[in-house]
Design an enzyme around this catalytic site. Structure first.
Site, mmCIF file in Angstrom:
data_model
loop_
_atom_site.group_PDB
_atom_site.id
_atom_site.type_symbol
_atom_site.label_atom_id
_atom_site.label_comp_id
_atom_site.label_asym_id
_atom_site.label_seq_id
_atom_site.Cartn_x
_atom_site.Cartn_y
_atom_site.Cartn_z
ATOM 1 N N TYR A 176 0.845 -1.212 0.000
ATOM 2 C CA TYR A 176 0.000 0.000 0.000
ATOM 3 C C TYR A 176 0.875 1.256 0.000
ATOM 4 C CZ TYR A 176 -3.462 3.331 1.996
ATOM 5 O OH TYR A 176 -4.277 4.410 2.249
ATOM 6 N N ARG B 49 1.692 -10.229 0.936
ATOM 7 C CA ARG B 49 0.372 -9.648 1.206
ATOM 8 C C ARG B 49 -0.671 -10.181 0.228
ATOM 9 N NH1 ARG B 49 -2.381 -6.339 -1.436
ATOM 10 N NH2 ARG B 49 -0.547 -6.010 -2.721
ATOM 11 N N THR C 24 6.077 1.807 13.720
ATOM 12 C CA THR C 24 4.660 2.138 13.908
ATOM 13 C C THR C 24 4.459 2.850 15.244
ATOM 14 O OG1 THR C 24 2.459 1.197 14.241
ATOM 15 C CG2 THR C 24 4.287 -0.248 14.746
ATOM 16 N N SER D 130 -0.454 -5.772 19.684
ATOM 17 C CA SER D 130 -0.654 -6.973 18.848
ATOM 18 C C SER D 130 0.727 -7.575 18.609
ATOM 19 C CB SER D 130 -1.300 -6.613 17.505
ATOM 20 O OG SER D 130 -0.332 -6.054 16.623
ATOM 21 N N TYR E 251 1.920 -8.277 15.686
ATOM 22 C CA TYR E 251 2.516 -7.479 14.595
ATOM 23 C C TYR E 251 3.247 -6.252 15.162
ATOM 24 C CZ TYR E 251 2.587 -3.306 11.785
ATOM 25 O OH TYR E 251 2.980 -2.117 11.242
ATOM 26 N N HIS E 252 2.538 -5.474 16.001
ATOM 27 C CA HIS E 252 3.166 -4.264 16.546
ATOM 28 C C HIS E 252 4.402 -4.631 17.378
ATOM 29 C CE1 HIS E 252 -0.921 -2.530 15.686
ATOM 30 N NE2 HIS E 252 -0.207 -1.461 15.381
ATOM 31 N N LYS F 47 7.575 -4.962 15.517
ATOM 32 C CA LYS F 47 8.207 -3.671 15.203
ATOM 33 C C LYS F 47 9.019 -3.149 16.391
ATOM 34 C CE LYS F 47 6.267 -2.702 11.024
ATOM 35 N NZ LYS F 47 6.440 -1.773 9.911
ATOM 36 N N ASN G 23 -10.099 3.942 5.840
ATOM 37 C CA ASN G 23 -10.437 3.344 4.538
ATOM 38 C C ASN G 23 -11.645 2.421 4.678
ATOM 39 O OD1 ASN G 23 -8.280 4.741 3.554
ATOM 40 N ND2 ASN G 23 -6.945 2.969 3.251
ATOM 41 N N THR H 164 -18.383 0.376 11.559
ATOM 42 C CA THR H 164 -18.077 -0.597 12.614
ATOM 43 C C THR H 164 -17.133 -0.008 13.675
ATOM 44 O OG1 THR H 164 -16.268 -1.399 11.231
ATOM 45 C CG2 THR H 164 -18.348 -2.624 11.100
ATOM 46 N N GLU I 158 -7.731 -3.566 23.866
ATOM 47 C CA GLU I 158 -7.111 -2.240 23.803
ATOM 48 C C GLU I 158 -7.914 -1.313 24.701
ATOM 49 O OE1 GLU I 158 -7.454 -0.941 19.689
ATOM 50 O OE2 GLU I 158 -9.627 -1.103 19.741
#
Ligand code: USQ
Length: 382
Positions: free
Chosen positions: A11, A35, A144, A179, A181-182, A185, A240, A253, A328
């Site tokens: 992206y 991806r 991030t 998470s 993923y985070h 990083k 998005n 949502t 969270e």
């Protein structure tokens, strides 16, 4: 500059490649299509068709006259990484080559393991490829804002001065990611800081918030050059997603209370920030860290904005809180410093009503492509 972009199909990676090529730099992109493979496996394909990197590079050459060199290969394989870096002989390496989805990383063992392995292996391989083949190059690494989590104190740009028992020292700002993923990083940053300290590498780590948008100067030249615009629960970021939900007539949502606050930025500003970071490299043995965001919003504020602009266009947008699939804080203090990139020359594109309206218009044109069962969250934080 000779610029190597790792994760050039993403992206952010693809628009960055076009932006640097259009500015006259010699650009090589590398990607293994991870991806795309995950998107296919999880039924999370992007809203608009995105041709392969080779096809996009050919189209970009046709409409702009600029070359982008393409390498397809798995950078988690040390041999591939070594050969890509040795052949490209870059001045600047932009590292986006990570699995970027928090929900995917929380889906189960297989997904957690592949996120962990890919993200750490690519960073580690890149560090060693630089040591062996490009020790003078500058790495611009996408980190991030999620590395910091949501602490109850102001978030500094990467570093904090701590006074303890009468003595002071400068440390990496405390991190508490939400998470796996985070967390990869966070681990990247520690790894980079080690190799910067001991091997004298030059690294800039950009702590970026959620990005929105699908328009850039180069991407707008041809429909085939559009960034991968995701609205699914795996790769779609909240703004998005809300834009697509507004167009599809699905209530926005909001996860839980909606007080979750993050630092957002327009895709156009990601390009500016990465260009500024590349033009102002870290010195030998220096780890520069910037917080890459332009404004902060709660989820409820984003929902209100999309609803109000959507309703002006006659979309009749509803907003509905659903149980939060994540663990969270839904009400919290959030005050990140983000002056470093502004001081270097960043001119923000804020989330005005006109910007939201233009994005909605693009999505309205693609309304028939929206697949509704990609929208509700399918992954819960256990
Ligand atoms: N959220 C909703 N409703 C939705 C989707 C998300 O309320 O339909 C909430 C989330 O619970 C979260 C916030 O919106 O509180 C942001 O979620 P997101 O999915 O837009 O962003 P996130 O998962 O944090 O990750 C995204 C990118 C990631 C990047 C990160 C920056 O996918 O690659 O690192 O934004 S940051 O959030 O600052 O860590």
């Amino acid at each position: 500059m000779k610029v190597l972009i790792l994760g050039g199909d993403g992206y952010l990676g693809w628009p960055t490649a076009m932006d640097f090529a259009a500015a006259g730099h010699d650009v090589t992109v590398a990607d293994n299509y991870m991806r795309r493979i995950i998107a296919e496996e999880t039924d999370s394909e992007a809203l608009l068709p995105t041709p392969t990197l080779t096809q996009r590079a050919a189209k970009f050459k046709e409409v702009s006259g600029h070359d982008i060199h393409v390498r397809i290969g798995d950078l988690a394989d040390p041999e591939v990484m070594m050969s890509v870096v040795a052949e490209a002989a870059p001045d600047t390496i932009i590292h986006y080559a990570e699995q970027p989805s928090a929900p995917y990383s929380m889906r189960g063992f297989k997904e957690a393991r592949s996120t962990f392995k890919n993200n750490l292996d690519v960073t580690f391989n890149l560090i060693w490829a630089m040591i062996e083949h490009a020790p003078k190059a500058h790495m611009v690494k996408l980190g991030t804002m999620g590395e910091y989590g949501t602490p109850n104190i102001d978030i500094e740009e990467g570093w904090i001065d701590i006074e303890h028992k009468g003595r002071t020292g400068k440390f990496l700002f405390p991190r508490a990611a939400g998470s796996l993923y985070h967390t990869t990083k966070v681990l990247d940053t520690d790894l980079l800081w080690f190799y910067v300290r001991i091997y004298g590498l030059k690294v800039t780590d950009l702590m970026q918030g959620p990005v929105y948008g699908l328009s850039t100067d180069q991407a707008d030249l041809d429909p085939a050059l559009v960034p991968n615009f995701h609205y699914d629960d795996i790769f779609g970021t909240v703004v998005n997603r809300f834009l697509v939900q507004a167009v599809a007539g699905i209530p926005l949502t909001v996860y839980g209370g909606g007080g979750q606050t993050r630092g957002y930025l327009n895709l156009r500003d990601t390009l500016q920030c990465v260009m500024l970071a590349a033009q102002n490299p870290a010195g030998e043995g220096e780890l520069k860290i910037f917080n890459q965001l332009t404004e902060t919003f709660s989820v409820n504020q984003i929902a209100d904005k999309v609803q109000s602009v959507g309703n002006q266009k006659g979309l009749n947008v509803e907003v509905k809180s659903i149980p939060n699939p994540r663990k969270e804080m839904e009400e919290h203090y959030y005050n990140p410093t983000h002056s470093g990139l502004i001081e270097m020359g960043l001119k923000p594109h804020y989330m005005t009503d006109d910007v939201v309206s233009d994005m909605l218009d693009r999505i309205i044109d693609a309304k028939d492509r929206i697949i509704e069962n990609r929208i509700m969250p399918r992954v819960k934080w256990k």
